[in-house]
Design a protein around this motif. Structure first.
Motif, PDB file in Angstrom:
ATOM      1  N   UNK A  18      -8.452  -9.177  30.696  1.00 43.13           N
ATOM      2  CA  UNK A  18      -8.172  -7.787  30.446  1.00 43.13           C
ATOM      3  C   UNK A  18      -7.255  -7.579  29.180  1.00 43.13           C
ATOM      4  N   UNK A  19      -7.831  -6.791  28.404  1.00 39.62           N
ATOM      5  CA  UNK A  19      -6.909  -6.570  27.103  1.00 39.62           C
ATOM      6  C   UNK A  19      -6.578  -7.660  26.115  1.00 39.62           C
ATOM      7  N   UNK A  20      -7.539  -8.703  26.348  1.00 41.11           N
ATOM      8  CA  UNK A  20      -7.248  -9.866  25.520  1.00 41.11           C
ATOM      9  C   UNK A  20      -8.586 -10.603  25.117  1.00 41.11           C
ATOM     10  N   UNK A  21      -8.739 -10.993  24.019  1.00 39.49           N
ATOM     11  CA  UNK A  21      -9.565 -11.812  23.467  1.00 39.49           C
ATOM     12  C   UNK A  21      -9.153 -13.239  23.008  1.00 39.49           C
ATOM     13  N   UNK A  22     -10.224 -14.060  22.983  1.00 40.47           N
ATOM     14  CA  UNK A  22      -9.950 -15.368  22.490  1.00 40.47           C
ATOM     15  C   UNK A  22     -10.672 -15.397  20.996  1.00 40.47           C
ATOM     16  N   UNK A  23      -9.829 -15.768  20.043  1.00 39.47           N
ATOM     17  CA  UNK A  23     -10.466 -16.014  18.763  1.00 39.47           C
ATOM     18  C   UNK A  23     -10.376 -17.137  18.288  1.00 39.47           C
ATOM     19  N   UNK A  24     -11.593 -17.664  17.631  1.00 41.34           N
ATOM     20  CA  UNK A  24     -11.632 -19.071  17.099  1.00 41.34           C
ATOM     21  C   UNK A  24     -11.404 -18.706  15.583  1.00 41.34           C
ATOM     22  N   UNK A  25     -10.317 -19.502  14.807  1.00 43.61           N
ATOM     23  CA  UNK A  25     -10.348 -19.482  13.649  1.00 43.61           C
ATOM     24  C   UNK A  25     -10.439 -20.636  12.995  1.00 43.61           C
ATOM     25  N   UNK A  75      -8.053  -1.757  23.936  1.00 39.50           N
ATOM     26  CA  UNK A  75      -9.364  -0.876  24.477  1.00 39.50           C
ATOM     27  C   UNK A  75     -10.206  -1.718  25.095  1.00 39.50           C
ATOM     28  N   UNK A  76     -10.425  -3.001  25.119  1.00 35.88           N
ATOM     29  CA  UNK A  76     -11.292  -4.058  25.422  1.00 35.88           C
ATOM     30  C   UNK A  76     -12.544  -3.426  24.668  1.00 35.88           C
ATOM     31  N   UNK A  77     -12.442  -3.617  23.460  1.00 35.09           N
ATOM     32  CA  UNK A  77     -13.740  -2.715  22.701  1.00 35.09           C
ATOM     33  C   UNK A  77     -14.466  -3.939  21.963  1.00 35.09           C
ATOM     34  N   UNK A  78     -13.827  -5.272  22.097  1.00 31.90           N
ATOM     35  CA  UNK A  78     -14.659  -6.184  21.195  1.00 31.90           C
ATOM     36  C   UNK A  78     -15.617  -7.111  22.140  1.00 31.90           C
ATOM     37  N   UNK A  79     -16.559  -7.642  21.488  1.00 33.57           N
ATOM     38  CA  UNK A  79     -17.691  -8.369  22.168  1.00 33.57           C
ATOM     39  C   UNK A  79     -17.698  -9.586  21.829  1.00 33.57           C
ATOM     40  N   UNK A  80     -18.274 -10.680  22.326  1.00 34.40           N
ATOM     41  CA  UNK A  80     -18.292 -12.077  21.864  1.00 34.40           C
ATOM     42  C   UNK A  80     -19.235 -12.065  20.888  1.00 34.40           C
ATOM     43  N   UNK A  81     -18.812 -12.941  19.673  1.00 35.58           N
ATOM     44  CA  UNK A  81     -19.472 -13.023  18.408  1.00 35.58           C
ATOM     45  C   UNK A  81     -18.971 -12.105  17.352  1.00 35.58           C
ATOM     46  N   UNK A  82     -18.138 -11.101  17.680  1.00 37.92           N
ATOM     47  CA  UNK A  82     -17.628 -10.055  16.601  1.00 37.92           C
ATOM     48  C   UNK A  82     -16.799 -11.059  15.573  1.00 37.92           C
ATOM     49  N   UNK A  83     -16.702 -10.366  14.388  1.00 44.17           N
ATOM     50  CA  UNK A  83     -15.988 -11.080  13.257  1.00 44.17           C
ATOM     51  C   UNK A  83     -14.836 -10.019  13.361  1.00 44.17           C
ATOM     52  N   UNK A  84     -13.412 -10.732  13.427  1.00 45.13           N
ATOM     53  CA  UNK A  84     -12.226  -9.914  13.525  1.00 45.13           C
ATOM     54  C   UNK A  84     -11.050 -10.492  12.466  1.00 45.13           C
TER      55      UNK A  84
END
Length: 76
Positions: free
Chosen positions: A16-23, A48-57
């Protein structure tokens, strides 16, 4: 002191309200002079929990939000 900004890809959005980002970054091997890929995962705050898997951020350093979460989402 300026804050670090990193580019990455969202690996997980299950929390919830967290994403894991691979750099991923590329470095030059000291002895063999070959370019090597190195990767690291960061936990970033997604209000906002708006990101999905595969999104570039882009993520930016911030004050600690929890034990492991020290990054905010800057842009999608």
């Amino acid at each position: 002191m300026s804050k670090k900004i990193l580019d990455g890809i969202v690996l997980s959005n299950k929390a919830d309200k967290t994403v894991t980002v691979l750099v991923e970054r590329k470095i030059l091997h000291k002895k063999y002079k070959k370019i090597i890929k190195r990767s690291k995962k960061y936990l970033a705050h997604d209000e906002n929990n708006s990101l999905n898997i595969g999104d570039k951020v882009k993520i930016i350093e911030s004050k600690p939000i929890s034990k492991l979460k020290k990054w905010h989402i800057l842009s999608k």
